[in-house]
Structure formats: C-alpha cells, structure tokens
Design a protein around this motif. Structure first.
Motif, PDB file in Angstrom:
ATOM      1  N   ILE A 199      -8.976  14.352  -6.753  1.00 21.52           N
ATOM      2  CA  ILE A 199      -7.649  13.795  -7.031  1.00 21.52           C
ATOM      3  C   ILE A 199      -7.084  14.371  -8.324  1.00 21.52           C
ATOM      4  O   ILE A 199      -5.893  14.704  -8.412  1.00 21.52           O
ATOM      5  CB  ILE A 199      -7.705  12.255  -7.101  1.00 21.52           C
ATOM      6  N   LEU A 256      -2.025  10.573  -1.486  1.00 23.31           N
ATOM      7  CA  LEU A 256      -2.466   9.845  -2.674  1.00 23.31           C
ATOM      8  C   LEU A 256      -2.171   8.358  -2.553  1.00 23.31           C
ATOM      9  O   LEU A 256      -2.978   7.515  -2.976  1.00 23.31           O
ATOM     10  CB  LEU A 256      -1.784  10.417  -3.925  1.00 23.31           C
ATOM     11  N   CYS A 260      -5.722   6.442  -2.816  1.00 21.83           N
ATOM     12  CA  CYS A 260      -6.055   5.900  -4.138  1.00 21.83           C
ATOM     13  C   CYS A 260      -6.339   4.392  -4.160  1.00 21.83           C
ATOM     14  O   CYS A 260      -7.252   3.958  -4.872  1.00 21.83           O
ATOM     15  CB  CYS A 260      -4.940   6.230  -5.134  1.00 21.83           C
TER      16      CYS A 260
END
Length: 327
Positions: A199, A256, A260
């Motif tokens: 990430i 994301l 996440c």
C-alpha cells in the motif's frame, strides 16, 4: 416435569466434540445469500468479459492491458470460487472437511495477494509511462510484463503457503470443535507484507505520478497553441498516457477504499469475532473490489464497451474478428 432442550450440534454423534449450530434469522439469511449470490455471479461474468476482450482482440495486447488481464483473472477466481465459499461459510456448520477449509483459505489469500501485487505493478507501469515517457517502450516490454505477471502469481502462492503452513501441515489444528473452519496466521507478518509495504508503494508511486501528470497537463495547456506539426504526435501520446493514468488512478483509489478498512480495523485493536455483522461487512467490502474493477472499465474505457458489444452479439465468432478495431 420439564426437560431442558439440548443444543443442536453439527455432528450429534460426536457429542461434546462437535460445534453447536447457530442460526441467523430467516430474513437476514435470505438477504445475505441472495445479495452475495448476485454479486458473485456479476463478478465472475464481468471479469470473464474483460479476460475474453483482452485475450481476443489484438489491439488490446498492450503491456498495461496485460496487467489488467492478470488482475481480471484474480477477480474472476474471486467471483467464481471465493465468493461462493464465503456464502457457504455463512452456514452454521462446515461439512467439507479440514483440508478443503485450508485450501479455500489458500485460494483466498492467493487471489487477494495477486490483486495487491497487480496494483503495485500497475502503479509502476504508470510511473514509468508518465515520469519517463521517452524510454517507456524500451523499459516496459511485453516480455518483461509477462515475466512480472508470472512472478506475481508465484509470489502470491508462496505467500499463501507461508502464512498457512501450519494449517496445511495439520489441517483442523486451529479448530476448537468439529464443524468449524478456522485458520491461524501470523497477523504481524501479514500486516507488513500484505498491507504496509504494497500500500505504501502504491501511494508513493501514484503521488509521484499525480505530481508529474499535473505538471505535464499545465505544460501542454500553456504550449498547445505553439505546438509544431511534427510534435503533435508526441502531445497526443502524452495526453493518452495522462488519460490512462487518471483511469487507472480511479481503479487504485477504489482498491484502497475496499482494501484498507479491514486492516485499519485490525490496527485499531478492535476485536472482530467471526460470524458477526462487522466481520461479514469487512469481508464483503474486500471482495467487492473484484466486482467494481470491470464496472470502472465499463464507464471509463470505450474499448471495453466495444469489446462487450462484439462478444454479446457473437461477432467475436466471425473470421478475423481478432483484428477488429476496438480502440
């Protein structure tokens, strides 16, 4: 005299060694099954269209599209196998055996890891295309991209076997009772290798791409009137690369947003219990990314809409359909 009702067991003949059945409310269970089934079917179908499109039409055999093809393969496996198994995991008891349980998680870890590594490769591809456009064609060749894709999948498989080694060696060792499908992984190592490193790489690379893309866009706007005829092709290529960067940027941002939250919840120290609505939502959010990717292509990529039209109308079966103009 009243007798206490015995709890229903997954395997009554095993008595105290068996897990107890828990039942969801009928309406909630039906809603979950129908929703996940529809999403699973949609995910597999849309990603299959992406795979057929990029594989069939010669115009789409580019380095960037090879990475999208690899991503679509992992998303297709999620829709075809991982999501249906997630639906089965909603059942009160696991009846498919300990080995199948571990293999299911191996496949889940492999596809999620492959999606993450593919996103890193896409970020690298856009970084080179925007930040070093003159040497992009020599640096990013189809042979190198194919090699990276193969290494991506090898790494993903090894990653899964590394984290599930103990469970593969002794299937069912993490279960507290019969009728359960539970694994034991190294959370800290998964957090570093599966989240922080990839990430961070994606964010850093795309922040650099964003800064350079904004700079190039301003430069092109200020000089567009003075561009000479012999340089018009270069400007067109730059605009094409910037548009591709924006489109793939949307793919990465959505990734994301889906990827996440589960790790952020873990970092917060919040204890998630299997089978709870919180756990179900986080798993659903993570897997839903596989369905969102082809939807993004449908809205932002004209070639995907044209390819789907060819496939749905069966024009793809005509001779020389591979040479069709879809760009």
């Amino acid at each position: 005299m009243e007798t206490l009702e015995e709890p229903e067991l997954c395997f009554p003949h095993l008595l105290n060694a068996s897990c107890r059945k828990y039942a969801r409310p009928h309406t909630e269970a039906m809603l979950i099954y129908v929703l996940l089934s529809c999403i699973s079917l949609l995910t597999a179908s849309l990603n299959l269209l992406v795979i057929v499109s990029i594989s069939h039409f010669r115009q789409l055999h580019t380095s960037t599209n090879l990475l999208l093809l690899s991503l679509a393969v992992s998303d297709f496996i999620v829709g075809l196998i991982v999501m249906p198994f997630q639906i089965y995991l909603k059942e009160p008891c696991w009846h498919l055996g300990d080995l199948v349980c571990v293999l299911f998680y191996v496949l889940s870890f492999t596809t999620v890891c492959a999606s993450t590594v593919n996103m890193v490769l896409i970020s690298v591809d856009r970084f080179v295309a925007i930040c070093d456009p003159l040497r992009y064609s020599t640096k990013v060749t189809q042979w190198r991209v194919k090699l990276c894709v193969v290494l991506c999948w090898i790494y993903s498989v090894l990653y899964s076997f590394l984290f599930l080694y103990n469970d593969l060696k002794k299937p069912g060792s993490s279960n507290s009772c019969y009728g359960e499908c539970v694994i034991n992984i190294n959370g800290a190592l998964d957090l570093i290798l599966g989240f922080i490193i990839p990430i961070s790489s994606i964010i850093i690379l795309y922040m650099r791409v964003f800064v350079v893309a904004v700079s190039q866009a301003r430069s092109m706007r200020s000089h567009v009137a003075a561009v000479k005829v012999q340089r018009s092709l270069t400007v067109t290529v730059q605009r094409s690369e910037l548009k591709a960067a924006r489109t793939l940027g949307v793919v990465i941002v959505v990734f994301l947003m889906c990827y996440c939250p589960p790790y952020c919840v873990c970092l917060s120290g919040y204890d998630i219990t299997l089978g709870t609505s919180t756990n179900d939502f986080l798993v659903f959010l993570l897997l839903s990314n596989s369905c969102l990717n082809p939807l993004i292509y449908a809205f932002l990529y004209p070639w995907f809409r044209k390819s789907v039209k060819f496939i749905v109308t069966l024009q793809i079966l005509q001779p020389k359909s591979k040479e069709a103009v879809v760009l």
